[in-house]
Design an enzyme around this catalytic site. Structure first.
Site, PDB file in Angstrom:
ATOM      1  N   ASP A  86      -4.689   6.796   5.927  1.00  0.00           N
ATOM      2  CA  ASP A  86      -5.155   5.695   6.773  1.00  0.00           C
ATOM      3  C   ASP A  86      -5.591   6.300   8.098  1.00  0.00           C
ATOM      4  O   ASP A  86      -4.760   6.845   8.829  1.00  0.00           O
ATOM      5  CB  ASP A  86      -4.038   4.672   7.013  1.00  0.00           C
ATOM      6  CG  ASP A  86      -3.575   3.999   5.727  1.00  0.00           C
ATOM      7  OD1 ASP A  86      -4.380   3.919   4.791  1.00  0.00           O
ATOM      8  OD2 ASP A  86      -2.412   3.561   5.673  1.00  0.00           O
ATOM      9  N   ASP A  96      -2.966  -5.647  -2.637  1.00  0.00           N
ATOM     10  CA  ASP A  96      -1.884  -5.464  -1.678  1.00  0.00           C
ATOM     11  C   ASP A  96      -0.781  -6.441  -2.056  1.00  0.00           C
ATOM     12  O   ASP A  96      -1.005  -7.655  -2.120  1.00  0.00           O
ATOM     13  CB  ASP A  96      -2.355  -5.757  -0.254  1.00  0.00           C
ATOM     14  CG  ASP A  96      -3.270  -4.673   0.294  1.00  0.00           C
ATOM     15  OD1 ASP A  96      -3.374  -3.611  -0.340  1.00  0.00           O
ATOM     16  OD2 ASP A  96      -3.869  -4.882   1.363  1.00  0.00           O
TER      17      ASP A  96
END
Length: 253
Positions: free
Chosen positions: A130, A11
């Site tokens: 997600d 990330d």
């Protein structure tokens, strides 16, 4: 039989690697290019970069990270975060990405997946989903870093985008992300059973057994993890050996 892939996820925020717990409480886990080089050397099968602060202003930073990584790494690189258009896909592929991942943009307009797949081929188009559990056996898609509910059923959406040409699904359980409690196996299995493309399981890895379960119980073709690798709990080699010992076909180092 195809080998199962282990994919460390980096990330990236403002050009640095971070790892969140449930998408908040970011920790600095270093320079993305250095981390990518280390993972390539350690035997990772692929890498995933997610630009979690992607805005117009910092796109140049991410392109630089991708270009420098591609110069030093020879394993496939998937890049996502802030990808909105076919031109974004083209720019990232030219910078050195092997695959590009749509998230919120695919929810807003699934046809962008078809447009990108038509131009560049399904093999380099990933859709990141997600999802959060809303009731037993039901999962809803959230966008904008997990902040925005959509009311869209995750399984139905996975079928929609693969029909549009997505070549892979990157599935993150937002209930599990960063918890180290293991993948959401019912969600992973439901998506894997519903589509005919590889599913990458993501969100919640805390042990090597969790990686095994993602494949044997969740039906995933690849497993993604961040913190267990970033902070040195386990090496890629240990993970691969553990999965191989469990009977999963792996590319051993």
């Amino acid at each position: 039989m195809l080998k199962t892939r282990i994919i460390p996820c980096l990330d990236v925020a403002d050009g640095r690697v971070v790892k969140g717990v449930n998408f908040v409480d970011l920790r600095d886990a270093g320079d993305p290019v250095d981390a990518a080089i280390a993972y390539d050397a350690a035997g990772a099968d692929e890498l995933c970069f997610l630009d979690i602060t992607a805005t117009h202003e910092n796109r140049a930073t991410m392109f630089d990270v991708v270009t420098r990584t591609a110069e030093h790494c020879y394993i496939p690189l998937t890049v996502g975060g802030g990808v909105r258009s076919v031109s974004d896909v083209r720019a990232l592929l030219l910078a050195g990405a092997d695959k590009v991942s749509f998230n919120s943009a695919a929810v807003a307009n699934p046809d962008v997946v078809a447009q990108a797949a038509d131009q560049f081929g399904s093999q380099c188009i990933v859709v990141a989903i997600d999802a959060k559990t809303t009731s037993p056996g039901k999962w809803e898609i959230f966008t904008h870093g997990g902040r925005k509910p959509t009311g869209i059923d995750a399984v139905a959406f996975a079928q929609t985008v693969t029909a549009k040409g997505a070549g892979e699904i990157l599935l993150t359980s937002m209930d599990r992300d960063g918890t180290r409690a293991g993948f959401n196996l019912p969600l992973t299995r439901a998506i894997s059973d519903a589509v005919n493309v590889p599913v990458i399981a993501s969100g919640g890895v805390g042990t090597l057994d969790h990686l095994v379960e993602g494949v044997t119980k969740g039906g995933a073709s690849a497993v993604l993890a961040a913190s267990i690798f970033h902070f040195g709990d386990y090496t890629i080699a240990q993970a691969k050996q553990h999965m191989s010992d469990a009977g999963i076909p792996m590319r051993l180092i």
